[in-house]
Design an enzyme around this catalytic site. Structure first.
Site, PDB file in Angstrom:
ATOM      1  N   LEU A 124      42.795  61.136  20.251  1.00 40.69           N
ATOM      2  CA  LEU A 124      43.356  60.202  19.273  1.00 40.69           C
ATOM      3  C   LEU A 124      43.108  58.763  19.700  1.00 40.69           C
ATOM      4  CD1 LEU A 124      46.817  61.966  18.773  1.00 40.69           C
ATOM      5  CD2 LEU A 124      44.880  62.040  17.192  1.00 40.69           C
ATOM      6  N   ASP A 126      41.173  56.211  18.814  1.00 38.32           N
ATOM      7  CA  ASP A 126      41.198  55.114  17.849  1.00 38.32           C
ATOM      8  C   ASP A 126      42.635  54.782  17.432  1.00 38.32           C
ATOM      9  OD1 ASP A 126      38.475  54.968  17.964  1.00 38.32           O
ATOM     10  OD2 ASP A 126      38.109  55.902  16.012  1.00 38.32           O
ATOM     11  N   TYR A 127      43.414  55.812  17.177  1.00 38.76           N
ATOM     12  CA  TYR A 127      44.821  55.613  16.809  1.00 38.76           C
ATOM     13  C   TYR A 127      45.573  54.928  17.944  1.00 38.76           C
ATOM     14  CZ  TYR A 127      49.706  56.935  15.892  1.00 38.76           C
ATOM     15  OH  TYR A 127      51.047  56.927  15.703  1.00 38.76           O
ATOM     16  N   TYR A 128      45.336  55.370  19.159  1.00 37.86           N
ATOM     17  CA  TYR A 128      46.035  54.792  20.305  1.00 37.86           C
ATOM     18  C   TYR A 128      45.658  53.329  20.529  1.00 37.86           C
ATOM     19  CZ  TYR A 128      49.114  58.224  22.314  1.00 37.86           C
ATOM     20  OH  TYR A 128      50.196  59.030  22.533  1.00 37.86           O
ATOM     21  N   LYS A 131      47.729  51.436  17.987  1.00 42.13           N
ATOM     22  CA  LYS A 131      49.144  51.363  18.355  1.00 42.13           C
ATOM     23  C   LYS A 131      49.340  50.451  19.563  1.00 42.13           C
ATOM     24  CE  LYS A 131      51.914  53.093  16.411  1.00 42.13           C
ATOM     25  NZ  LYS A 131      52.580  52.635  15.171  1.00 42.13           N
TER      26      LYS A 131
END
Length: 212
Positions: A124, A126-128, A131
């Site tokens: 994950l 890209d998501y991390y 965030k």
């Protein structure tokens, strides 16, 4: 208390709004869905587009909001627009409005990049990244009374009412327990200017929150 929940139609947002309404708060939920999510006299709804300009977002936020929750998520689509840029625009808008309390739903170890090669996080990335920098902005570029709640993997199972905090493990969380934790930090002044990781554990949520 008058509370804005950004992302009220998401898995965590839906459960959070239920709990806030049960506690007799006045809740404004945001969603791109057309139907009203909750039949409750204390609930109202906004069609808030997180990809809009900051001023457009700000114009929809009431001046007398006491607390803002950001629990929106892109679902791995448009992560830059929603999870990063959308989040930062709401932080800027809330601060410009003079609202002080802002509670962010993030992800386990979002601020600790040394943990990002662990299973479940590496997939994950890209998501991390999104965030991480949204949380960094909240911490370093705002004057808000923030709390950042960083759960591990979200699971659709019954809540236990018990969690573990900052024990070095990302773990798993029932969605209900994440929502209960978010609701619990609302009036927990010890969590202001704090970020903490959480997962299901053996300590009652209120007791665990008191240790942050």
């Amino acid at each position: 208390m008058k509370i804005l929940v950004i992302g009220a139609s998401g898995r965590v947002g839906t459960e959070l709004v239920k709990q806030l309404l049960a506690d007799d708060h006045q809740v404004i939920g945001t969603t791109r869905q057309k139907e009203t999510l909750f039949d409750d006299d204390n609930y109202s709804q906004l069609d808030l587009d997180l990809t809009a300009e900051k001023d457009a977002i700000q114009s929809q936020i009431d001046n007398d909001i006491d607390t803002v929750y950001f629990v929106a998520g892109s679902g791995s689509k448009d992560v830059l627009e929603v999870d990063l840029h959308g989040a930062i625009k709401t932080i800027q808008a809330v601060q410009d409005k003079g609202i002080k309390r802002y509670i962010m739903l993030s992800a386990a170890f979002s601020l600790d990049t040394s943990k990002w090669n662990t299973p479940g996080i590496a997939d994950l990335k890209d998501y991390y990244i999104c965030k991480h920098y949204a949380d960094q902005w909240l911490v370093n570029n705002s004057t808000l009374d923030y709390t950042i709640v960083q759960p591990g993997a979200l699971k659709e199972r019954a809540g236990t009412g018990k969690i573990a905090i900052n024990d070095g493990d990302s773990g798993e969380n029932s969605i209900e327990d994440v929502a209960t934790t978010l609701a619990a930090v609302l009036n927990a002044s010890n969590t202001i200017k704090k970020a903490f990781n959480m997962h299901n554990g053996d300590i009652d949520i209120a007791e665990a929150i008191a240790t942050v």
